[in-house]
Design an enzyme around this catalytic site. Structure first.
Site, mmCIF file in Angstrom:
data_model
loop_
_atom_site.group_PDB
_atom_site.id
_atom_site.type_symbol
_atom_site.label_atom_id
_atom_site.label_comp_id
_atom_site.label_asym_id
_atom_site.label_seq_id
_atom_site.Cartn_x
_atom_site.Cartn_y
_atom_site.Cartn_z
ATOM 1 N N ARG A 124 0.816 -1.242 0.000
ATOM 2 C CA ARG A 124 0.000 0.000 0.000
ATOM 3 C C ARG A 124 0.838 1.275 0.000
ATOM 4 O O ARG A 124 0.374 2.337 0.415
ATOM 5 C CB ARG A 124 -0.972 0.037 1.174
ATOM 6 C CG ARG A 124 -1.976 -1.084 1.127
ATOM 7 C CD ARG A 124 -3.205 -0.791 1.948
ATOM 8 N NE ARG A 124 -4.088 -1.935 1.887
ATOM 9 C CZ ARG A 124 -3.954 -3.012 2.663
ATOM 10 N NH1 ARG A 124 -2.996 -3.044 3.568
ATOM 11 N NH2 ARG A 124 -4.774 -4.016 2.540
ATOM 12 N N LYS A 146 2.755 11.592 -11.317
ATOM 13 C CA LYS A 146 1.932 10.658 -12.095
ATOM 14 C C LYS A 146 2.739 9.381 -12.321
ATOM 15 O O LYS A 146 3.862 9.437 -12.823
ATOM 16 C CB LYS A 146 1.572 11.254 -13.456
ATOM 17 C CG LYS A 146 0.435 12.250 -13.406
ATOM 18 C CD LYS A 146 0.016 12.596 -14.833
ATOM 19 C CE LYS A 146 -1.046 13.664 -14.848
ATOM 20 N NZ LYS A 146 -1.380 14.070 -16.229
ATOM 21 N N GLU A 188 9.830 18.733 -25.503
ATOM 22 C CA GLU A 188 9.011 18.987 -24.293
ATOM 23 C C GLU A 188 9.464 20.280 -23.609
ATOM 24 O O GLU A 188 8.661 20.973 -22.993
ATOM 25 C CB GLU A 188 9.081 17.812 -23.315
ATOM 26 C CG GLU A 188 8.386 16.534 -23.778
ATOM 27 C CD GLU A 188 6.857 16.513 -23.574
ATOM 28 O OE1 GLU A 188 6.268 17.540 -23.172
ATOM 29 O OE2 GLU A 188 6.266 15.443 -23.843
ATOM 30 N N LYS A 230 7.095 23.146 -14.476
ATOM 31 C CA LYS A 230 6.168 22.057 -14.146
ATOM 32 C C LYS A 230 5.845 22.050 -12.648
ATOM 33 O O LYS A 230 4.694 21.861 -12.250
ATOM 34 C CB LYS A 230 6.730 20.696 -14.588
ATOM 35 C CG LYS A 230 5.703 19.597 -14.409
ATOM 36 C CD LYS A 230 5.971 18.353 -15.213
ATOM 37 C CE LYS A 230 4.867 17.323 -14.969
ATOM 38 N NZ LYS A 230 5.158 16.031 -15.560
ATOM 39 N N GLU A 240 -4.696 17.781 -11.951
ATOM 40 C CA GLU A 240 -5.147 18.135 -13.301
ATOM 41 C C GLU A 240 -6.643 18.421 -13.369
ATOM 42 O O GLU A 240 -7.361 17.884 -14.215
ATOM 43 C CB GLU A 240 -4.759 17.040 -14.302
ATOM 44 C CG GLU A 240 -4.799 17.539 -15.735
ATOM 45 C CD GLU A 240 -4.074 16.619 -16.723
ATOM 46 O OE1 GLU A 240 -2.914 16.267 -16.468
ATOM 47 O OE2 GLU A 240 -4.690 16.298 -17.745
ATOM 48 N N ARG A 244 -3.201 22.399 -14.823
ATOM 49 C CA ARG A 244 -2.230 21.369 -15.254
ATOM 50 C C ARG A 244 -2.484 20.908 -16.691
ATOM 51 O O ARG A 244 -1.579 20.414 -17.363
ATOM 52 C CB ARG A 244 -2.250 20.184 -14.266
ATOM 53 C CG ARG A 244 -1.121 19.177 -14.500
ATOM 54 C CD ARG A 244 -0.930 18.187 -13.365
ATOM 55 N NE ARG A 244 0.128 17.236 -13.726
ATOM 56 C CZ ARG A 244 0.719 16.399 -12.892
ATOM 57 N NH1 ARG A 244 0.389 16.372 -11.628
ATOM 58 N NH2 ARG A 244 1.663 15.577 -13.317
ATOM 59 N N ASN A 248 -0.464 19.876 -21.597
ATOM 60 C CA ASN A 248 -0.825 19.021 -22.724
ATOM 61 C C ASN A 248 -0.812 19.745 -24.069
ATOM 62 O O ASN A 248 -1.369 19.239 -25.050
ATOM 63 C CB ASN A 248 -2.212 18.406 -22.491
ATOM 64 C CG ASN A 248 -2.169 17.370 -21.386
ATOM 65 O OD1 ASN A 248 -1.364 16.448 -21.441
ATOM 66 N ND2 ASN A 248 -3.001 17.547 -20.374
ATOM 67 N N HIS A 251 -0.355 17.747 -27.198
ATOM 68 C CA HIS A 251 -0.562 16.346 -26.843
ATOM 69 C C HIS A 251 -1.865 15.753 -27.385
ATOM 70 O O HIS A 251 -1.988 14.532 -27.466
ATOM 71 C CB HIS A 251 -0.479 16.156 -25.325
ATOM 72 C CG HIS A 251 0.938 16.163 -24.803
ATOM 73 N ND1 HIS A 251 1.792 17.234 -24.997
ATOM 74 C CD2 HIS A 251 1.660 15.240 -24.124
ATOM 75 C CE1 HIS A 251 2.958 16.960 -24.441
ATOM 76 N NE2 HIS A 251 2.910 15.759 -23.906
ATOM 77 N N HIS A 255 -0.777 12.574 -29.071
ATOM 78 C CA HIS A 255 -1.194 11.251 -28.596
ATOM 79 C C HIS A 255 -1.913 10.482 -29.702
ATOM 80 O O HIS A 255 -1.760 9.258 -29.814
ATOM 81 C CB HIS A 255 -2.134 11.384 -27.382
ATOM 82 C CG HIS A 255 -1.415 11.685 -26.102
ATOM 83 N ND1 HIS A 255 -2.017 12.319 -25.031
ATOM 84 C CD2 HIS A 255 -0.136 11.439 -25.719
ATOM 85 C CE1 HIS A 255 -1.131 12.432 -24.049
ATOM 86 N NE2 HIS A 255 0.016 11.927 -24.436
ATOM 87 N N HIS A 268 7.809 9.753 -28.252
ATOM 88 C CA HIS A 268 6.749 10.604 -27.723
ATOM 89 C C HIS A 268 6.990 12.087 -28.059
ATOM 90 O O HIS A 268 6.107 12.773 -28.581
ATOM 91 C CB HIS A 268 6.645 10.402 -26.209
ATOM 92 C CG HIS A 268 5.721 11.354 -25.529
ATOM 93 N ND1 HIS A 268 4.348 11.266 -25.658
ATOM 94 C CD2 HIS A 268 5.967 12.440 -24.749
ATOM 95 C CE1 HIS A 268 3.794 12.250 -24.972
ATOM 96 N NE2 HIS A 268 4.748 12.980 -24.404
#
Ligand SMILES: NC(=O)c1ccc[n+]([C@@H]2O[C@H](COP(=O)([O-])OP(=O)(O)OC[C@H]3O[C@@H](n4cnc5c(N)ncnc54)[C@H](O)[C@@H]3O)[C@@H](O)[C@H]2O)c1
Ligand SMILES: [Zn+2]
Length: 368
Positions: A124, A146, A188, A230, A240, A244, A248, A251, A255, A268
């Site tokens: 946990r 994340k 990026e 960031k 987000e 946030r 993107n 993106h 994506h 990416h």
């Protein structure tokens, strides 16, 4: 050029649920042990390739009686899957890792996401540290909490927020990074400048040669500025729910490109670079960004190219954007820059507007 300790920069990430330092500089690995919290057991998750290149430096500061145990994950997006989390957790258990153990994720974004997720769910939750070894991981994925894995049906669909205790971004690691991976990370950083840091954008606009030569000072500036940007955003909007989202930029289409090319053709950052070009075109047509600004951003992105070509059609790309995780209740959410250092999230981009921008981008893709 070598850096002494004074050139090490520390950026604090402060969110509602966590507070931790991100240390950026050269020579961090050889001094790692004394920077770590004291724990009886330390585990390192890395890949065979990275370990072959860097284990000597990594282990240099560990005393003989306190060597870490090493867990390996093979390289590649196909290993960012739950089945490997289970295997790694079983290895931790068989080596008697407990809640006081420390896990270090040492590698690119895949190792970082997998290591963070393993740490989030083993017993946990145990403490972990990120040592990102790609530029993309240093400027982006190691910061913000994340973590996660892919499903067969899509990327990063399983995951959790779990912040590291600290992040050590050692610039020396970038010396062995392939050129294409370096460029992918630089896209990026261009994004970071465009959405929120005018100085960073100008620096990247004016110094592509120095940066691509991997000048240490230039890289240190780019990495620390991107992380600061960031950290600032994640500090305001950790989960987000609003701001946030601007991370993107590029993106939505990026994506979609990754999905239709099955994550094989482009890195990416390269897909995101194409996505930023499409978003800029959308901004031009809508009149929300001045053509001069848009051209400057476009030239800067292309200065860190080449961008690989790929084959698809606008219909498939458009369809893939409608499955984006950012969408809410079927509404497409799109990040558009308004000027350099300033961007907004809009929800009213129509299919035909987006199709036109995608077709414009695909004409460039065919020429690439
Ligand atoms: N958590 C987040 O916020 C976040 C943000 C962006 C991306 N990501 C994730 O990050 C992943 C991509 O990360 P990546 O671009 O770092 O790719 P990656 O982890 O696959 O690494 C890229 C390649 O570089 C090699 N490599 C790594 N460090 C090296 C070094 N120092 N020298 C030589 N080779 C080295 C690796 O072996 C690999 O072949 C994706 O899975 C993406 O979803 C996560
Ligand atoms: Zn990205």
């Amino acid at each position: 050029m070598r850096y002494d300790e004074k050139s090490v920069r520390t950026i604090q990430v402060k969110t509602k649920s966590a507070k931790y330092p991100v240390v950026v500089g050269s020579g961090l690995l050889p001094t790692l042990y004394r920077r770590l919290p004291k724990r009886n057991r330390v585990f390192v998750l890395t890949s065979p390739e990275i370990w072959a290149l860097w284990s000597k430096r990594f282990l240099a500061s560990f005393p003989k009686e306190n060597q870490p145990s090493v867990l390996f994950l093979p390289t590649g997006e196909q290993y960012k899957r739950l089945t490997y989390i289970e295997q790694l957790a079983s290895q931790l258990a068989s080596e008697h890792a407990d809640r006081s153990s420390l896990l270090i994720a040492f590698g690119g974004g895949i190792i970082g996401d997998m290591g963070g997720f393993l740490a989030a769910i083993y017993m946990r939750g145990i403490d972990y540290i990120q040592i990102p070894s790609t530029l993309l991981a240093q400027v982006d994925s190691s910061v913000g909490g994340k973590t996660g894995t892919n499903l067969a049906s899509g990327k990063n669909l399983i995951g959790s927020f779990h912040h590291p205790l600290s992040v050590f971004a050692d610039i020396d690691l970038l010396h062995t990074l392939p050129d294409r991976e370096l460029r992918a990370g630089l896209f990026e950083s261009v994004k970071a400048g465009v959405i929120r840091d005018t100085r960073l954008f100008r620096f990247m606009e004016h110094n592509p040669k120095t940066i691509l030569k991997r000048d240490s000072k230039a890289l240190e500036y780019i990495i620390s500025s991107s992380i600061r940007m960031k950290a600032d955003i994640v500090g305001i909007d950790e989960k987000e729910s609003g701001l946030r989202m601007i991370l993107n930029f590029g993106h939505t289409v990026g994506h979609a490109i990754e999905a239709v090319t099955h994550y094989r053709k482009l890195l990416h950052g390269e897909a995101i670079a194409w996505g930023m070009l499409a978003a800029l075109q959308l901004g031009r047509v809508r009149g929300t960004i001045s053509p001069t600004y848009a051209d400057r951003v476009e030239r800067t992105i292309l200065a860190y190219g080449p961008l690989p070509s790929f084959k698809t059609d606008a219909g498939r790309l458009l369809d893939a954007t409608s499955r984006d995780k950012k969408n809410r209740a079927g509404v497409r959410r799109f990040v558009l820059p308004e000027g350099i250092g300033n961007s907004v999230v809009v929800e009213n981009v129509t299919d035909s507007e987006l199709a036109a921008a995608i077709n414009w981008m695909l004409r460039r893709v065919r020429e690439a």
